[in-house]
Design a protein around this motif. Sequence first.
Motif, PDB file in Angstrom:
ATOM      1  N   PHE A  18       1.029  -1.184  -0.237  1.00 55.16           N
ATOM      2  CA  PHE A  18      -0.302  -0.319   0.190  1.00 55.16           C
ATOM      3  C   PHE A  18       1.105   1.058   0.095  1.00 55.16           C
ATOM      4  CE2 PHE A  18      -3.067  -3.068   2.652  1.00 55.16           C
ATOM      5  CZ  PHE A  18      -3.159  -3.326   1.934  1.00 55.16           C
ATOM      6  N   ASP A  19       0.454   2.404  -1.366  1.00 49.26           N
ATOM      7  CA  ASP A  19       0.919   3.636  -1.045  1.00 49.26           C
ATOM      8  C   ASP A  19       0.526   4.292  -0.550  1.00 49.26           C
ATOM      9  OD1 ASP A  19       2.397   5.591  -1.581  1.00 49.26           O
ATOM     10  OD2 ASP A  19       2.594   6.022  -3.782  1.00 49.26           O
ATOM     11  N   TYR A  20       0.141   5.198   1.014  1.00 48.49           N
ATOM     12  CA  TYR A  20      -0.427   5.951   1.037  1.00 48.49           C
ATOM     13  C   TYR A  20       0.422   6.929   1.221  1.00 48.49           C
ATOM     14  CZ  TYR A  20      -2.347   2.252   4.101  1.00 48.49           C
ATOM     15  OH  TYR A  20      -2.777   0.941   4.623  1.00 48.49           O
ATOM     16  N   ASP A  21       1.056   7.114   0.113  1.00 50.77           N
ATOM     17  CA  ASP A  21       1.748   8.845  -0.330  1.00 50.77           C
ATOM     18  C   ASP A  21       0.912   9.249  -0.615  1.00 50.77           C
ATOM     19  OD1 ASP A  21       3.154   9.320   1.867  1.00 50.77           O
ATOM     20  OD2 ASP A  21       5.302   8.557   1.246  1.00 50.77           O
ATOM     21  N   TRP A  22       0.178   8.372  -1.966  1.00 48.85           N
ATOM     22  CA  TRP A  22      -0.022   8.738  -2.715  1.00 48.85           C
ATOM     23  C   TRP A  22      -2.211   9.357  -3.087  1.00 48.85           C
ATOM     24  CZ3 TRP A  22      -5.792   7.254  -5.311  1.00 48.85           C
ATOM     25  CH2 TRP A  22      -5.637   7.421  -6.428  1.00 48.85           C
ATOM     26  N   LYS A  23      -2.585  10.193  -3.499  1.00 52.67           N
ATOM     27  CA  LYS A  23      -4.150  10.489  -3.185  1.00 52.67           C
ATOM     28  C   LYS A  23      -4.998  10.621  -4.073  1.00 52.67           C
ATOM     29  CE  LYS A  23      -2.906  11.315   0.935  1.00 52.67           C
ATOM     30  NZ  LYS A  23      -3.408  11.132   1.799  1.00 52.67           N
ATOM     31  N   TRP A  24      -6.197  10.332  -4.144  1.00 50.47           N
ATOM     32  CA  TRP A  24      -7.059  10.630  -5.711  1.00 50.47           C
ATOM     33  C   TRP A  24      -6.225  12.027  -6.222  1.00 50.47           C
ATOM     34  CZ3 TRP A  24      -9.671   6.757  -6.902  1.00 50.47           C
ATOM     35  CH2 TRP A  24     -10.679   6.449  -8.258  1.00 50.47           C
ATOM     36  N   PRO A  25      -6.616  11.846  -7.407  1.00 54.37           N
ATOM     37  CA  PRO A  25      -6.275  13.956  -7.469  1.00 54.37           C
ATOM     38  C   PRO A  25      -7.863  14.652  -7.569  1.00 54.37           C
ATOM     39  CG  PRO A  25      -6.364  11.868  -9.507  1.00 54.37           C
ATOM     40  CD  PRO A  25      -7.113  11.351  -8.473  1.00 54.37           C
ATOM     41  N   GLU A  26      -6.404  15.596  -7.036  1.00 51.70           N
ATOM     42  CA  GLU A  26      -7.425  17.090  -6.473  1.00 51.70           C
ATOM     43  C   GLU A  26      -8.455  16.897  -7.606  1.00 51.70           C
ATOM     44  OE1 GLU A  26      -6.744  21.210  -3.851  1.00 51.70           O
ATOM     45  OE2 GLU A  26      -4.852  20.048  -5.153  1.00 51.70           O
ATOM     46  N   LYS A  27      -9.688  17.762  -6.820  1.00 48.79           N
ATOM     47  CA  LYS A  27     -10.823  18.321  -7.141  1.00 48.79           C
ATOM     48  C   LYS A  27     -11.947  17.318  -8.249  1.00 48.79           C
ATOM     49  CE  LYS A  27      -8.963  22.961  -6.826  1.00 48.79           C
ATOM     50  NZ  LYS A  27      -8.617  24.791  -8.069  1.00 48.79           N
ATOM     51  N   HIS A  28     -11.112  15.719  -7.967  1.00 46.92           N
ATOM     52  CA  HIS A  28     -11.467  14.998  -8.586  1.00 46.92           C
ATOM     53  C   HIS A  28     -12.539  14.032  -7.970  1.00 46.92           C
ATOM     54  CE1 HIS A  28     -10.495  16.035 -12.400  1.00 46.92           C
ATOM     55  NE2 HIS A  28      -9.321  15.905 -11.967  1.00 46.92           N
ATOM     56  N   LEU A  29     -12.684  14.308  -6.401  1.00 48.32           N
ATOM     57  CA  LEU A  29     -13.250  13.402  -5.901  1.00 48.32           C
ATOM     58  C   LEU A  29     -13.380  14.436  -3.928  1.00 48.32           C
ATOM     59  CD1 LEU A  29     -13.727  10.503  -3.845  1.00 48.32           C
ATOM     60  CD2 LEU A  29     -11.273  10.890  -2.331  1.00 48.32           C
ATOM     61  N   THR A  30     -14.787  13.774  -3.882  1.00 49.19           N
ATOM     62  CA  THR A  30     -15.769  15.081  -3.527  1.00 49.19           C
ATOM     63  C   THR A  30     -16.090  14.031  -2.307  1.00 49.19           C
ATOM     64  OG1 THR A  30     -16.039  16.692  -4.415  1.00 49.19           O
ATOM     65  CG2 THR A  30     -17.348  16.490  -2.582  1.00 49.19           C
ATOM     66  N   VAL A  31     -16.223  14.526  -0.982  1.00 49.33           N
ATOM     67  CA  VAL A  31     -17.045  13.508   0.070  1.00 49.33           C
ATOM     68  C   VAL A  31     -17.709  14.003   1.108  1.00 49.33           C
ATOM     69  CG1 VAL A  31     -16.379  11.915   1.675  1.00 49.33           C
ATOM     70  CG2 VAL A  31     -15.122  11.468  -0.487  1.00 49.33           C
ATOM     71  N   LYS A  32     -18.775  13.718   1.356  1.00 54.02           N
ATOM     72  CA  LYS A  32     -19.226  14.736   2.784  1.00 54.02           C
ATOM     73  C   LYS A  32     -20.131  13.589   3.659  1.00 54.02           C
ATOM     74  CE  LYS A  32     -19.554  19.051   0.491  1.00 54.02           C
ATOM     75  NZ  LYS A  32     -21.005  19.731   0.232  1.00 54.02           N
ATOM     76  N   SER A  33     -20.739  13.927   4.813  1.00 55.55           N
ATOM     77  CA  SER A  33     -20.888  13.105   5.448  1.00 55.55           C
ATOM     78  C   SER A  33     -21.956  13.227   6.803  1.00 55.55           C
ATOM     79  CB  SER A  33     -19.894  11.964   6.173  1.00 55.55           C
ATOM     80  OG  SER A  33     -19.684  12.808   7.172  1.00 55.55           O
ATOM     81  N   ASN A  34     -22.645  12.552   7.299  1.00 58.40           N
ATOM     82  CA  ASN A  34     -23.816  12.846   8.090  1.00 58.40           C
ATOM     83  C   ASN A  34     -24.256  12.389   9.215  1.00 58.40           C
ATOM     84  OD1 ASN A  34     -27.282  13.220   9.187  1.00 58.40           O
ATOM     85  ND2 ASN A  34     -25.969  15.615   9.149  1.00 58.40           N
TER      86      ASN A  34
END
Length: 211
Positions: free
Chosen positions: A121-137
């Motif tokens: 696992f490479d935890y330094d990798w991130k989904w491209p900025e502005k291409h993933l949005t997450v919200k919760s409740n």
Amino acid sequence: MKNYNVNQIEKNILQINGLGNNPIWNNATVLTDFVSPWDSMTPDKIELRALWDLDHIFFLYKVYDGNIHIDKTDDSVESIAKSDRVEIFFRKDDLLNPYYCLEIDPEPRIMDFIAYPNWQFDYDWKWPEKHLTVKSNSQKDFFTVEIAISIESLKKFNLIKGNKIEAGLYRAKYIKQSNLDYEPVWISWINPNTEMPNFHIASSFGTLTLM
């Protein structure tokens, strides 16, 4: 392989807010057949809905749980990994070299990483900025997580073949033990038929068909 049909909606009519209460979600098929193959307990109800337009694919997890566990130590990978969460993995093929993982707790804190065979696992990798949005409740008896992922990013990683996306859908539930430690129950859309809990295996994936 199990399949879930993702119904198409018009562009720009679904704006996620974390509540899962937009009536547009009524256009989605409700997936509820999650299992806990390695545990005797029947998992609490989980509802997964997905929709897509020409720009994004949207996911809504509604998890019925009146006792959410979140490790508040910090916002590290280790803390998220010790918390209740929902998960989506994407792969381009069954070689899993690589595959892409999103693990999201009810806060929502995101653990996104790229993975390779044999639990690399490479935890330094991130989904491209502005291409993933997450919200919760979070409510008394359930929590919701809404996810919007750009079609552009999925195509960039070669994760859409025709109208098919290969994905795994999962949940981790932490339960307090008699010694006061918390231990996970692993829940999956598909039973990967492994002796020990393992989502990181080709047999835990199904297909999402863009209708």
